[in-house]
Design a protein around this motif. Structure first.
Motif, PDB file in Angstrom:
ATOM      1  N   UNK A  30      37.647 -19.802   3.857  1.00  0.00           N
ATOM      2  CA  UNK A  30      36.819 -20.177   5.002  1.00  0.00           C
ATOM      3  C   UNK A  30      35.490 -19.438   4.930  1.00  0.00           C
ATOM      4  N   UNK A  31      34.486 -19.926   5.649  1.00  0.00           N
ATOM      5  CA  UNK A  31      33.137 -19.342   5.606  1.00  0.00           C
ATOM      6  C   UNK A  31      33.142 -17.863   5.975  1.00  0.00           C
ATOM      7  N   UNK A  89      38.342 -24.444   7.475  1.00  0.00           N
ATOM      8  CA  UNK A  89      37.451 -23.913   8.510  1.00  0.00           C
ATOM      9  C   UNK A  89      37.866 -22.493   8.885  1.00  0.00           C
ATOM     10  N   UNK A  90      37.025 -21.820   9.642  1.00  0.00           N
ATOM     11  CA  UNK A  90      37.337 -20.469  10.124  1.00  0.00           C
ATOM     12  C   UNK A  90      38.551 -20.456  11.042  1.00  0.00           C
ATOM     13  N   UNK A  91      38.886 -21.595  11.632  1.00  0.00           N
ATOM     14  CA  UNK A  91      40.041 -21.682  12.530  1.00  0.00           C
ATOM     15  C   UNK A  91      41.317 -22.094  11.789  1.00  0.00           C
ATOM     16  N   UNK A 154      31.113 -27.913   4.792  1.00  0.00           N
ATOM     17  CA  UNK A 154      31.641 -27.719   6.137  1.00  0.00           C
ATOM     18  C   UNK A 154      30.715 -26.769   6.864  1.00  0.00           C
ATOM     19  N   UNK A 155      30.227 -27.200   8.018  1.00  0.00           N
ATOM     20  CA  UNK A 155      29.322 -26.389   8.832  1.00  0.00           C
ATOM     21  C   UNK A 155      29.881 -26.352  10.249  1.00  0.00           C
ATOM     22  N   UNK A 156      30.391 -25.171  10.641  1.00  0.00           N
ATOM     23  CA  UNK A 156      31.052 -25.022  11.937  1.00  0.00           C
ATOM     24  C   UNK A 156      32.216 -26.013  12.016  1.00  0.00           C
ATOM     25  N   UNK A 173      35.377 -32.248  13.371  1.00  0.00           N
ATOM     26  CA  UNK A 173      36.758 -31.777  13.290  1.00  0.00           C
ATOM     27  C   UNK A 173      37.440 -31.695  14.651  1.00  0.00           C
ATOM     28  N   UNK A 174      36.665 -31.627  15.734  1.00  0.00           N
ATOM     29  CA  UNK A 174      37.280 -31.544  17.061  1.00  0.00           C
ATOM     30  C   UNK A 174      37.974 -32.841  17.456  1.00  0.00           C
ATOM     31  N   UNK A 175      37.305 -33.992  17.195  1.00  0.00           N
ATOM     32  CA  UNK A 175      37.867 -35.268  17.623  1.00  0.00           C
ATOM     33  C   UNK A 175      38.024 -36.276  16.490  1.00  0.00           C
TER      34      UNK A 175
END
Length: 187
Positions: A30-31, A89-91, A154-156, A173-175
């Motif tokens: 991840x970033x 991602x970071x999550x 991937x950005x945020x 990525x949220x929806x």
């Protein structure tokens, strides 16, 4: 007759132009370097004693701030053999691109939530009209749909994917919403 033989020879080279090396394990960080994902390729039928396919597996590791990555999750991917590219991602959300030996076929983009469940998968019809799909170059095993001259990133919480003939797909990525941006960009 020599012309026909030459033409057949030319077509045989074109059809055989598609070759794949065996897949190898791959990893993505991840970033913020808090999550590491390692993907082990699957096994096709007839390649092991069980004669059953074993899908690619992803192992997730989290940085423990004491100098080590600790395993916390493992899951089977939708890719029978292996994805071509992975992003995390970071999550802890995972994005896989394409399928080994069959680029452009099946689910070409798969979004996995941080808990390992599939959020959404996309075939090429999510990004192209029927007419556009027919115009994409093809080889024996693959559809040339991605712009290989430019790298996805991937950005945020947004994933940017350059595609052919020109443009960039943005996936939230949220929806899991998809939009085409930069249509005038060349590939």
């Amino acid at each position: 007759m020599k012309f026909i033989a030459s033409l057949l020879l030319l077509f045989s080279f074109i059809l055989d132009a598609d070759s794949w090396l065996p897949p190898e394990p791959m990893a993505a960080l991840s970033a913020d370097a808090s999550i590491l994902v390692r993907v082990e390729p699957g096994v096709l039928p007839n390649r092991d004693a069980s004669n059953k396919p074993h899908f690619a597996k992803a192992s997730f590791f989290r940085w423990d701030h004491q100098g080590h990555y600790q395993p916390y999750q493992q899951l089977s991917l939708q890719n029978k053999v292996s994805p071509l590219l992975i992003y995390v991602s970071n999550q802890g959300e995972l994005i896989t691109l394409d399928n080994w030996y069959n680029s452009g076929h099946g689910d070409v983009v798969v979004l996995y939530k941080a808990d390992g469940s599939v959020q959404k998968s996309f075939g090429l019809s999510a990004f192209y009209s029927r007419q556009q799909l027919e115009q994409l170059l093809r080889s024996v095993s693959s559809v040339q749909w991605r712009c290989y001259e430019k790298s996805p990133y991937l950005l945020q919480h947004e994933f940017y994917l350059p595609i052919r003939p020109a443009g960039v797909i943005k996936i939230n990525l949220d929806d899991a919403s998809v939009s085409l941006i930069d249509e005038d960009q060349s590939c």
